[in-house]
Scaffold this motif. Structure first.
Motif, PDB file in Angstrom:
ATOM      1  N   MET A  57       0.844  -1.190   0.000  1.00  0.00           N
ATOM      2  CA  MET A  57       0.000   0.000   0.000  1.00  0.00           C
ATOM      3  C   MET A  57       0.881   1.243   0.000  1.00  0.00           C
TER       4      MET A  57
ATOM      5  N   SER B 158      -2.896   8.034   4.998  1.00  0.00           N
ATOM      6  CA  SER B 158      -1.865   7.537   5.898  1.00  0.00           C
ATOM      7  C   SER B 158      -1.156   8.717   6.542  1.00  0.00           C
TER       8      SER B 158
ATOM      9  N   LEU C  27      -6.066   1.902  11.654  1.00  0.00           N
ATOM     10  CA  LEU C  27      -5.346   0.690  11.333  1.00  0.00           C
ATOM     11  C   LEU C  27      -3.852   0.979  11.492  1.00  0.00           C
TER      12      LEU C  27
ATOM     13  N   ASP D  46       0.191   0.660  11.765  1.00  0.00           N
ATOM     14  CA  ASP D  46       1.258  -0.195  11.258  1.00  0.00           C
ATOM     15  C   ASP D  46       2.505  -0.131  12.138  1.00  0.00           C
TER      16      ASP D  46
ATOM     17  N   TYR E  94      -3.095   3.968   9.062  1.00  0.00           N
ATOM     18  CA  TYR E  94      -4.092   4.325   8.053  1.00  0.00           C
ATOM     19  C   TYR E  94      -5.374   4.682   8.783  1.00  0.00           C
TER      20      TYR E  94
ATOM     21  N   GLN F  65      -8.565  -7.488   9.761  1.00  0.00           N
ATOM     22  CA  GLN F  65      -7.370  -6.824   9.246  1.00  0.00           C
ATOM     23  C   GLN F  65      -7.218  -7.035   7.738  1.00  0.00           C
ATOM     24  N   GLU F  66      -7.389  -8.261   7.301  1.00  0.00           N
ATOM     25  CA  GLU F  66      -7.230  -8.580   5.888  1.00  0.00           C
ATOM     26  C   GLU F  66      -8.257  -7.830   5.041  1.00  0.00           C
TER      27      GLU F  66
ATOM     28  N   ARG G 212      -7.224  -4.146   4.834  1.00  0.00           N
ATOM     29  CA  ARG G 212      -6.070  -3.966   3.942  1.00  0.00           C
ATOM     30  C   ARG G 212      -6.524  -3.962   2.482  1.00  0.00           C
ATOM     31  N   ARG G 213      -7.458  -4.828   2.162  1.00  0.00           N
ATOM     32  CA  ARG G 213      -7.984  -4.847   0.794  1.00  0.00           C
ATOM     33  C   ARG G 213      -8.735  -3.551   0.490  1.00  0.00           C
TER      34      ARG G 213
ATOM     35  N   ASP H 268      -6.080  -0.878  -0.215  1.00  0.00           N
ATOM     36  CA  ASP H 268      -5.494  -1.105  -1.540  1.00  0.00           C
ATOM     37  C   ASP H 268      -6.456  -0.658  -2.645  1.00  0.00           C
TER      38      ASP H 268
END
Length: 321
Positions: free
Chosen positions: A2, A52, A71, A73, A113, A152-153, A156-157, A160
């Protein structure tokens, strides 16, 4: 991977009174702060923003109609949501409901994010009222569970998809968010509030869906609980209990939200007068419309229209209301 190409934002400079109205323009929309109420606009044909930040920042206490998801990181993001302090670390997720006052402090070296999106597209689905109680409370996923990893997954999608900006990206982002709330909602109904799930299954969904469709088609009319109960074939007292079990909110609250959603859309997308908007949305008087709108939106209908109808004056480079 990302990308991190969105400009981070900051709230009012410390030397400016927080009661003053501020507005800023960014590549993907405006943001306006009036006191502690923030109003967010988005790019055309969208109702989601993601960006971000990897710099230290502090966001003063504020609230907005958008749902907010953080989110992280790297580093720890400190969220004060009403009276609760959350130390959100990498791998964790915090969801702040629409309308909840919160502040955010991000120390140096933090990378996260931030997702902001309007909940109306989600709330329009007929089974979303089942989890209205869940959506009206902060959701903090931090126990390293399978639920947390799956959420989380999905997020993330979503990020993206937003960064790629391919055709229909707004719809694709919401499709991921729908997956997120379906995942959280199934867990909520099966584990946190199974009695609500059992109660709903005992109600004939065809009847209740017909009643909700009737409301959605007649909200602009002078309809009452008695009218909809008669349409469904029940006494108003029995129907009132069934409706709340099925929808998670009372009949009057559902009708009010439906009318407010219609009014908000008309205020932004048409040039109808405030009175015409009130009538077209089903409100019986201007006084009632102004009071209910202010109670739910923290501003008057005129202020809402001014904020969300912002345009850029050709060649001026300045905001025009």
């Amino acid at each position: 991977m990302m990308s991190e190409n969105l400009t981070p934002e900051r709230y009012a400079p410390e030397n400016q009174p927080s009661s003053e109205k501020e507005s800023s323009r960014f590549p993907d929309g405006f943001r306006i702060l009036q006191g502690k109420q923030e109003f967010i606009t988005y790019m055309n044909h969208s109702s989601i923003r993601i960006w971000s930040s990897n710099v230290a920042a502090h966001y003063d206490p504020h609230s907005h109609s958008a749902i907010e998801i953080i989110l992280p990181d790297r580093g720890v993001s400190l969220y004060q949501v009403r009276d609760e302090l959350y130390r959100v670390q990498p791998g964790e997720i915090l969801i702040v409901p629409s309308g909840w006052q919160h502040s955010l402090t991000e120390p140096p070296e933090t990378l996260r994010y931030l997702l902001l999106f309007e909940p109306n597209p989600l709330l329009s689905l007929r089974d979303m009222p089942d989890i209205s109680a869940m959506m009206e409370q902060p959701i903090y996923l931090h126990d390293d569970s399978e639920l947390q990893h799956q959420a989380q997954e999905i997020l993330r999608r979503t990020v993206d998809c937003y960064m790629a900006r391919e055709p229909m990206w707004n719809t694709m982002c919401y499709s991921h968010l729908l997956q997120l709330y379906a995942l959280l909602g199934r867990y909520y109904l099966r584990v946190t509030a199974p009695e609500q799930y059992v109660a709903r299954r005992s109600i004939d969904p065809a009847i209740m869906n017909s009643a909700i469709t009737y409301i959605n088609e007649h909200y602009m009319d002078d309809i009452s609980l008695e009218d909809v109960a008669l349409f469904a074939g029940f006494s108003k007292y029995y129907f009132s209990r069934m409706f709340k079990q099925f929808a998670g909110i009372s009949f009057s609250e559902y009708l009010t939200r439906r009318r407010l959603n219609a009014a908000s859309d008309l205020l932004v997308r048409t040039r109808q007068s405030i009175r015409e908007v009130a009538v077209a949305s089903g409100f019986s008087s201007m006084a009632t419309f102004n009071r209910i709108f202010r109670d739910h939106k923290n501003c008057t209908p005129s202020q809402f229209r001014a904020i969300y109808s912002i345009v850029m004056a050709p060649g001026s480079g300045k905001n025009v209301f």
